[in-house]
Each structure stands twice: as C-alpha cells, then as structure tokens.
Motif scaffolding. Structure first.
Motif, PDB file in Angstrom:
ATOM      1  N   ASP A 184     100.623  23.891 -55.507  1.00  9.11           N
ATOM      2  CA  ASP A 184     100.089  23.038 -56.590  1.00  9.11           C
ATOM      3  C   ASP A 184     101.185  22.093 -57.090  1.00  9.11           C
ATOM      4  OD1 ASP A 184      97.726  24.434 -56.407  1.00  9.11           O
ATOM      5  OD2 ASP A 184      98.060  25.632 -58.227  1.00  9.11           O
ATOM      6  N   ALA A 185     102.348  22.674 -57.346  1.00  8.45           N
ATOM      7  CA  ALA A 185     103.452  21.871 -57.890  1.00  8.45           C
ATOM      8  C   ALA A 185     103.915  20.826 -56.881  1.00  8.45           C
ATOM      9  CB  ALA A 185     104.610  22.784 -58.285  1.00  8.45           C
ATOM     10  N   ALA A 186     104.012  21.231 -55.617  1.00 10.73           N
ATOM     11  CA  ALA A 186     104.501  20.303 -54.588  1.00 10.73           C
ATOM     12  C   ALA A 186     103.528  19.138 -54.406  1.00 10.73           C
ATOM     13  CB  ALA A 186     104.706  21.051 -53.270  1.00 10.73           C
ATOM     14  N   LEU A 187     102.226  19.454 -54.429  1.00 11.08           N
ATOM     15  CA  LEU A 187     101.216  18.396 -54.225  1.00 11.08           C
ATOM     16  C   LEU A 187     101.171  17.454 -55.429  1.00 11.08           C
ATOM     17  CD1 LEU A 187      98.336  20.536 -52.652  1.00 11.08           C
ATOM     18  CD2 LEU A 187      99.684  18.764 -51.491  1.00 11.08           C
ATOM     19  N   GLU A 188     101.249  18.050 -56.598  1.00  9.56           N
ATOM     20  CA  GLU A 188     101.154  17.232 -57.810  1.00  9.56           C
ATOM     21  C   GLU A 188     102.292  16.200 -57.852  1.00  9.56           C
ATOM     22  OE1 GLU A 188     100.810  19.407 -61.477  1.00  9.56           O
ATOM     23  OE2 GLU A 188     100.939  17.531 -62.626  1.00  9.56           O
ATOM     24  N   ALA A 189     103.466  16.637 -57.438  1.00  7.37           N
ATOM     25  CA  ALA A 189     104.630  15.750 -57.512  1.00  7.37           C
ATOM     26  C   ALA A 189     104.474  14.515 -56.633  1.00  7.37           C
ATOM     27  CB  ALA A 189     105.890  16.520 -57.110  1.00  7.37           C
ATOM     28  N   VAL A 190     103.667  14.616 -55.574  1.00 12.06           N
ATOM     29  CA  VAL A 190     103.511  13.461 -54.673  1.00 12.06           C
ATOM     30  C   VAL A 190     102.099  12.880 -54.723  1.00 12.06           C
ATOM     31  CG1 VAL A 190     105.346  14.185 -53.086  1.00 12.06           C
ATOM     32  CG2 VAL A 190     102.999  14.956 -52.681  1.00 12.06           C
ATOM     33  N   GLY A 191     101.254  13.446 -55.590  1.00 10.55           N
ATOM     34  CA  GLY A 191      99.903  12.901 -55.738  1.00 10.55           C
ATOM     35  C   GLY A 191      99.030  13.074 -54.507  1.00 10.55           C
ATOM     36  N   ARG A 192      99.189  14.189 -53.803  1.00 11.88           N
ATOM     37  CA  ARG A 192      98.290  14.460 -52.663  1.00 11.88           C
ATOM     38  C   ARG A 192      97.327  15.589 -53.021  1.00 11.88           C
ATOM     39  NH1 ARG A 192     100.880  12.288 -47.296  1.00 11.88           N
ATOM     40  NH2 ARG A 192     102.290  10.816 -48.301  1.00 11.88           N
ATOM     41  N   ALA A 193      96.204  15.619 -52.324  1.00 14.24           N
ATOM     42  CA  ALA A 193      95.112  16.525 -52.712  1.00 14.24           C
ATOM     43  C   ALA A 193      95.103  17.835 -51.931  1.00 14.24           C
ATOM     44  CB  ALA A 193      93.779  15.810 -52.523  1.00 14.24           C
ATOM     45  N   ILE A 247      95.700  26.034 -41.750  1.00 13.41           N
ATOM     46  CA  ILE A 247      95.368  26.396 -43.127  1.00 13.41           C
ATOM     47  C   ILE A 247      95.227  25.096 -43.913  1.00 13.41           C
ATOM     48  CG2 ILE A 247      96.314  27.370 -45.266  1.00 13.41           C
ATOM     49  CD1 ILE A 247      97.654  29.478 -43.363  1.00 13.41           C
ATOM     50  N   VAL A 248      94.169  25.048 -44.715  1.00 12.49           N
ATOM     51  CA  VAL A 248      93.997  23.907 -45.616  1.00 12.49           C
ATOM     52  C   VAL A 248      93.895  24.454 -47.027  1.00 12.49           C
ATOM     53  CG1 VAL A 248      92.577  21.927 -46.261  1.00 12.49           C
ATOM     54  CG2 VAL A 248      92.747  22.612 -43.842  1.00 12.49           C
ATOM     55  N   TYR A 249      94.793  24.040 -47.866  1.00 10.83           N
ATOM     56  CA  TYR A 249      94.754  24.489 -49.264  1.00 10.83           C
ATOM     57  C   TYR A 249      94.516  23.296 -50.181  1.00 10.83           C
ATOM     58  CZ  TYR A 249      96.174  25.887 -53.870  1.00 10.83           C
ATOM     59  OH  TYR A 249      96.185  26.094 -55.223  1.00 10.83           O
ATOM     60  N   THR A 250      93.500  23.463 -51.010  1.00  8.65           N
ATOM     61  CA  THR A 250      93.181  22.445 -52.014  1.00  8.65           C
ATOM     62  C   THR A 250      93.282  23.128 -53.375  1.00  8.65           C
ATOM     63  OG1 THR A 250      91.607  21.515 -50.434  1.00  8.65           O
ATOM     64  CG2 THR A 250      91.428  20.760 -52.730  1.00  8.65           C
ATOM     65  N   PRO A 251      94.106  22.624 -54.277  1.00  8.91           N
ATOM     66  CA  PRO A 251      94.270  23.295 -55.569  1.00  8.91           C
ATOM     67  C   PRO A 251      92.924  23.630 -56.209  1.00  8.91           C
ATOM     68  CG  PRO A 251      95.887  21.556 -55.367  1.00  8.91           C
ATOM     69  CD  PRO A 251      94.992  21.442 -54.158  1.00  8.91           C
ATOM     70  N   PRO A 283      93.430  11.900 -43.858  1.00 11.50           N
ATOM     71  CA  PRO A 283      94.775  12.466 -43.686  1.00 11.50           C
ATOM     72  C   PRO A 283      95.754  11.964 -44.741  1.00 11.50           C
ATOM     73  CG  PRO A 283      93.981  11.507 -41.620  1.00 11.50           C
ATOM     74  CD  PRO A 283      92.987  11.141 -42.675  1.00 11.50           C
ATOM     75  N   ALA A 284      95.515  10.759 -45.241  1.00 14.84           N
ATOM     76  CA  ALA A 284      96.456  10.191 -46.220  1.00 14.84           C
ATOM     77  C   ALA A 284      96.431  10.962 -47.537  1.00 14.84           C
ATOM     78  CB  ALA A 284      96.127   8.722 -46.461  1.00 14.84           C
ATOM     79  N   ALA A 285      95.378  11.754 -47.752  1.00 13.63           N
ATOM     80  CA  ALA A 285      95.293  12.541 -48.990  1.00 13.63           C
ATOM     81  C   ALA A 285      95.989  13.901 -48.828  1.00 13.63           C
ATOM     82  CB  ALA A 285      93.830  12.757 -49.361  1.00 13.63           C
ATOM     83  N   CYS A 286      96.536  14.134 -47.640  1.00 15.36           N
ATOM     84  CA  CYS A 286      97.092  15.460 -47.328  1.00 15.36           C
ATOM     85  C   CYS A 286      98.610  15.399 -47.187  1.00 15.36           C
ATOM     86  CB  CYS A 286      96.545  15.959 -45.987  1.00 15.36           C
ATOM     87  SG  CYS A 286      94.754  16.077 -45.945  1.00 15.36           S
ATOM     88  N   ALA A 287      99.235  16.526 -47.503  1.00 12.75           N
ATOM     89  CA  ALA A 287     100.624  16.741 -47.077  1.00 12.75           C
ATOM     90  C   ALA A 287     100.516  17.704 -45.893  1.00 12.75           C
ATOM     91  CB  ALA A 287     101.435  17.353 -48.201  1.00 12.75           C
TER      92      ALA A 287
END
Ligand code: GLY
Ligand code: MN
Ligand code: MN
Length: 441
Positions: free
Chosen positions: A21-30, A71-75, A124-128
C-alpha cells in the motif's frame, strides 16, 4: 509446524499488504504485480536451467515451482493469484493449490502462459510490475518504479513471525545435514560422498538448496567459494569446511562449520578460538548496533587470535590498520538472509534509497545497515591460509612479523569459517543455528 504457519500467515500477509500500500501510494499506481517468472533456456538446447522463482512472489505464497503464475495486489482487495497449471504430459505440472495460504487469495487457474494477460489489470501503466523484462507477456513487462523496488527491498530486512518460523525450519534442516556431513567426513568419505550424505539428510536436491554447497577437504577449505566435489577421497581427511544451507517454503539457512581430524590438534585449537570469537560476535546482534562496526570488531578479535596463536606478532590494532587481518579474513562478516541467501537491501540508507558505504579497505562486506529488531543476519568470521594472499603479505614489510613456519604447518588444513544465522530481537539475539544443533543433541 503447519499449525504455527497457518496462525502466523495472516499477519505476514497483512504486513506485505501494508508495505505494498505504502509503496504504491508513493508512486500513484493502483496495483502491485509480481510474476513468478519462467525458466531460462540453455543456449541452442531444449533444456532449461533449474527454475528460480522471483523472491517477491514466494514471499506472498510459498509456491516455488509455479512458473508463469502471477500475483496481482490491489489495495483494499483480496490478492489475486493467477495460477498456471499447463496441460502438459512431458512435465510434472504444478499441483492444485493447497494449504494455509489458499483461502487468502482469489485464485484464477490458467492453462497457458499467455492466458495470464486476461486476468492482469487492463492498463499496465497503472501497475508497478516487479521482476525482470524477460518475465513479461505481451504489453505487460516488468518496469516497477525504482521507488517501489527500493521501498520493498528495504522493508524485506524485517522478518515477520511467519518468516522467522520458516527460517528456524530451514536452520533445523540444515543442522541435520551438517551432522550427517560431519559423520561422513570422519568416515573418510570424498567431498562428493559427503555432499550426498548432506542432501540425503536434508531431503532436498541441489536445486532446492538456497545456494551451491561448499564442501572442502584439507587445502580446499582455503578456496572461499569452492564449488567442486572431488569424487575420490584424499589420502587423509585432515580438515573439513562445509558451508551448506537448506530451504523452507522459499526461505534460506546459511550454515558453515569446520572440523579437524583427531590428530590435528593445532588446527583444532584454532577452530576453538574462532568459535569463541564467533559466539562473541553473535552476541553483538543487537538492535542499534552498526553491522559494519561489528565487522570491524570481528577483524580486531580475529587479529587477537592470530596473535595468541603465535601466527602474527603484531598488536591486533596494527594488524587491522595495516590490512594484515584481511590476509587471513578477506571476506565480510556476513549479510542479511531470508528469501535469498544474500538478501537484498544490505547497504540501504532508508526506504527511499541511498547507500551506506563500506568502511575503507573492506570491499566485500555485504551489509552496512544498523541492526534492528526482526532483522536476520549471518555471522561468519573465518581464518584462512590462502596462498595468493599470503604471498602478497610476505612481500610487504608486515610480512616480517609472520611466523611462516607456523603458517606453512597450517596451510594443509585450508581454513576455518563458522557461520550462524541470528535474529536480532528486542532483547538477546536468537541464534537459530546453535538452537538447531542443540535440538539434535
Ligand atoms: N554461503 C554463502 C555465504 O556464506 O555467504
Ligand atoms: Mn555460507
Ligand atoms: Mn553467508
């Protein structure tokens, strides 16, 4: 152990989710997307190297042999496992998902590598996307922002209770193998024979071990990464250095022991001295302690052994300062360990990146972070008689302070390394390796 794992797994997963959650939030990815990866083919061949799953994938699920899965994780959502079970009559296919972790995932079975695409997020652009470019499919190619990788790598150093259970199990398996290997050494077996005894006792194949075992008899103990197994025993098994680990659910142990034949009294005295130093260093695995500083203390203590044992006649301080201790102890004190035997993030300054340099003159140290609760590190001091390094020392002014007769008498034993895996806690360190050997007694 399964009950303990089942109990500990929900907190483990919650921790991974928080980090994601923290890693995604910092870069604005979903979404965080993690491929298991796929096997690497050998050049001009239809064979593949043993499959090594992406470490982050096996951190989420203890699946070591599921190439082509994701694995796909979405907060806020249940994580998705895209699970490739190919219809293939040539190979053993991954088994149906079972175990304590299954209920925590939304599992989508697929039959081909490409089918994963329809279960991956649309954009894909919404993903890390973690992993390597070769693990990609179609427009879905690993390219996680550096900030995400850094954040996750940094936090991987703190092992959850679930991970610690896994690592205790890996230590227990490794200790069992080491006992069998020591017996094979005493029985006069070859390096290959000892290695076979090790594998048999651990119950894992070479490819399942966390790293290529080192089993060096006599002078071979002086080759730091000795990755050969002589199939014929030497005339006499004088000494034996074994560096071998085991795996549990994708987590590693990394254990080294050194043995002397009954008549090798001088060498045994040296082993005992290194063992004392090693235990003292293990006791230094305490929250707040700087690991690089512990490495320097190792040099100081090992230099003391060289002096006490009549090998070098200099003060320990001078030996460390003038690089003499490095002739006998040329590698680092140890490293973080976990999903990989040399775990990532050993030099990281913070979860945003930056590195902490090694002390001058210590280029092989793999860990410079300060120790904190729940980190797991190896402590592996050693003393070796390495011809190439000794020849260089002999040419230097400091060479005059070395008792070369004593060195020559010790060369046939190769070297000594003693390595344990230690958890840094709020209080006393937990030495998983010593505990595992003690449990066998
Ligand atoms: N077995 C590799 C190491 O000790 O770092
Ligand atoms: Mn090792
Ligand atoms: Mn190690």
């Amino acid at each position: 152990m399964n009950d303990a794992l089942a109990q500990a797994y929900p907190l483990h997963l919650a921790t991974l989710r928080q980090r994601a959650d923290a890693a995604l939030e910092a870069v604005g990815r979903a979404h965080l997307v993690i491929p298991a990866g796929h096997p690497i083919g050998k050049h001009l061949d239809d064979m593949e190297y043993p499959f090594a799953v992406h470490p982050s994938f096996k951190q989420w699920v203890p699946l070591l042999n599921a190439p082509g899965s994701w694995i796909v994780y979405t907060p806020g959502e249940k994580p998705v496992l895209i699970y490739l079970q190919p219809q293939d009559f040539w190979h053993l296919t991954p088994e149906d998902p079972t175990g304590y972790w299954v209920e925590h995932f939304d599992i989508r079975l697929i039959r081909t590598w490409e089918d994963a695409r329809q279960h991956l997020p649309k954009d894909p652009a919404a993903c890390a996307i973690l992993g390597q470019p070769r693990d990609g499919i179609a427009d879905f190619v690993p390219d996680a922002p550096e900030a995400v990788v850094q954040y996750l790598n940094y936090h991987r150093a703190y092992k959850t209770p679930y991970e610690q259970i896994r690592m205790r199990e890996a230590s227990a398996l490794g200790a069992r193998g080491h006992r069998a290997a020591a017996a094979a050494f005493r029985a006069g077996e070859s390096e290959f024979g000892i290695h076979m005894a090790y594998l048999h006792a651990v119950g894992q194949t070479d490819a399942e071990l966390p790293y290529h075992s080192i089993a060096g008899l006599n002078e071979h103990g002086a080759v730091l990464h000795y990755m050969h197994f002589d199939t014929t025993p030497p005339e006499r098994n004088r000494s034996f250095l074994i560096d071998a680990g085991a795996s549990s659910g994708g987590y590693a142990s990394d254990i080294t022991r050194t043995y002397a034949a009954p008549e090798a009294e001088e060498f045994r005295a040296l082993i005992d001295a290194v063992d004392k130093v090693q235990l003292q260093l293990c006791d230094g695995v305490r929250a707040g302690r700087d690991y690089a500083e512990l490495h320097l203390q190792a040099h100081q203590l090992l230099a003391g052994v060289l002096k006490d044992q009549g090998i070098v006649d200099m003060s320990p301080e001078a030996m460390v300062e003038r690089g003499v201790s490095s002739t006998f102890f040329p590698h680092g004190l140890g490293h973080g360990i976990g999903l990989q035997v040399h775990d990532v993030g050993g030099f990281m300054r913070s979860d945003k990146g930056g590195t902490i340099a090694q002390p001058d003159g210590h280029p092989f140290l793999r860990m410079t972070r300060a120790l904190e609760t729940d980190m797991v590190v190896t402590i592996e001091p050693g003393l070796y008689f390495i011809d190439m390094l000794l020849a260089r020392l002999k040419e230097r002014p400091e060479g005059k302070h070395v008792d070369w007769n004593r060195v020559d008498a010790l060369r046939p034993y190769g070297g000594i390394r003693i390595e344990d895996d230690v958890i840094c806690t709020d209080g006393d360190p937990e030495n998983m390796t010593r505990d595992a050997f003690a449990a066998l007694d």
